[in-house]
Design an enzyme around this catalytic site. Structure first.
Site, PDB file in Angstrom:
ATOM      1  N   TYR A 166     -62.063  82.196-128.031  1.00  0.00           N
ATOM      2  CA  TYR A 166     -62.008  81.968-126.583  1.00  0.00           C
ATOM      3  C   TYR A 166     -61.249  80.680-126.279  1.00  0.00           C
ATOM      4  O   TYR A 166     -60.374  80.656-125.400  1.00  0.00           O
ATOM      5  CB  TYR A 166     -63.433  81.896-126.039  1.00  0.00           C
ATOM      6  CG  TYR A 166     -63.543  81.661-124.550  1.00  0.00           C
ATOM      7  CD1 TYR A 166     -63.418  82.716-123.646  1.00  0.00           C
ATOM      8  CD2 TYR A 166     -63.812  80.397-124.036  1.00  0.00           C
ATOM      9  CE1 TYR A 166     -63.537  82.510-122.281  1.00  0.00           C
ATOM     10  CE2 TYR A 166     -63.935  80.172-122.682  1.00  0.00           C
ATOM     11  CZ  TYR A 166     -63.791  81.243-121.807  1.00  0.00           C
ATOM     12  OH  TYR A 166     -63.916  81.020-120.456  1.00  0.00           O
ATOM     13  N   SER A 214     -59.813  76.686-119.026  1.00  0.00           N
ATOM     14  CA  SER A 214     -61.161  76.214-119.368  1.00  0.00           C
ATOM     15  C   SER A 214     -61.075  74.856-120.035  1.00  0.00           C
ATOM     16  O   SER A 214     -60.080  74.525-120.699  1.00  0.00           O
ATOM     17  CB  SER A 214     -61.840  77.198-120.329  1.00  0.00           C
ATOM     18  OG  SER A 214     -63.053  76.666-120.848  1.00  0.00           O
TER      19      SER A 214
END
Length: 328
Positions: free
Chosen positions: A236, A223
């Site tokens: 995250y 990501s």
């Protein structure tokens, strides 16, 4: 005295020239403003893609693609397969929806059979299976939890048994939940995020590694948050940065087996992951911060997974992280 006057005249002439140049630019800017809104999202794809604002919506985890509005675009009708993955077998975690579903369909279009691992979204998974089978390839559905090492071993064994081998592992399953700061981040959430996003990738890679055939590939979903960080996604972001490091580190040992390991690091993508995390008002604006002024659709990300899986495209690429972030 005459020299000073001449210099003054020259300065005025230069200033006038500058104003003339400026006036032409001002006229062009005014014309552009009339013809196109400054905030208009550019459309650069094979077909138009949805632009925020989206309907305000919030989903219970793990999220359901079938109820997301607008529906994510995953079938890539303009993408023509060319047998890049002919008769290969791929196992995709989080393959029921979002990026995983789009990857499953393109892999099938390129000639691969697909095992789809998912948590509990049975309706979405069946839709993915039907889409793969429309491409003329086999698809097996394997529900379960990637945080469980025994399940990961079982999933690999089921893939080998039902599809006859294993060439490609796509680690894509993820857990994401926001928090305003570290004080709000509970140990339970921190634990769930790490177990899904890091342990899950580790368990699947460890289970798959002995069975991946030479010329195969592991592709991990990272990501942009693993590169830039995100203050509301502390846990995250940390796991995604860990996935990038895991990718680079694992690539060394797997290369000896003839298997390449890479990662894709998307920016915002329109999938159930975010409406199952963000508040409804933020979902409505999701993706506006990119230069594209919208989130990616899954079918825009999936070709990168084809590229990294296909030996004909990326045989000299391993240990890399490929960002796809819309000019973010």
């Amino acid at each position: 005295m005459r020299q000073r006057s001449a210099a003054s005249r020259e300065a005025e002439e230069t200033a006038a020239q500058q104003r003339a140049i400026q006036s032409k630019t001002d006229a062009r800017d005014a014309q552009k403003k009339e013809n196109q809104s400054e905030d208009e999202a550019p459309q650069t794809g094979a077909r138009p893609y949805p632009v925020p604002p989206f309907p305000e919506q919030h989903q219970a985890k793990p999220g359901t693609e079938a109820t997301l509005e607008p529906r994510p675009m995953y079938d890539a009708p303009h993408y023509l397969g060319s047998r890049k993955l002919e008769d290969k077998v791929a196992l995709i975690t989080g393959g029921d929806s979002g990026i995983g579903r789009a990857v499953a369909i393109l892999y099938a279009r390129e000639g691969a059979d697909v095992a789809v691992v998912y948590l509990s979204e049975h309706g979405d998974a069946k839709e993915t299976k039907a889409a793969v089978e429309r491409e003329g390839r086999r698809c097996t559905l394997i529900p379960g939890d990637v945080t469980d090492a025994a399940f990961c071993r079982d999933a690999v064994e089921a893939t080998l048994r039902e599809l006859g081998g294993l060439d490609i592992l796509v680690n894509n399953a993820a857990f994401q939940e926001h928090s305003a700061g570290i004080e709000e981040l509970s140990e339970a959430q921190f634990d769930q995020t790490l177990k899904t996003n890091l342990y899950g990738y580790f368990h699947m890679a460890k289970a798959a590694a002995p069975h991946l055939r030479r010329g195969g590939a592991i592709i991990n979903t990272g990501s942009i948050t693993g590169i830039d960080g995100s203050q509301e996604l502390l846990d995250y972001s940390m796991t995604k940065g860990g996935i990038h490091a895991f990718t680079r580190s694992l690539s060394g040992s797997m290369l000896k087996r003839g298997v390449r390991v890479n990662a894709v690091a998307p920016g915002p993508v329109w999938t159930p992951l975010n409406p199952a995390d963000k508040t409804a008002d933020k979902v409505a604006k999701f993706g506006q911060q990119t230069k594209m002024k919208r989130p990616a659709q899954p079918e825009e990300i999936a070709p990168a997974y084809v590229f990294l899986a296909a030996p004909c495209c990326s045989s000299y690429i391993t240990g890399e992280v490929l960002p796809i972030i819309g000019g973010y």
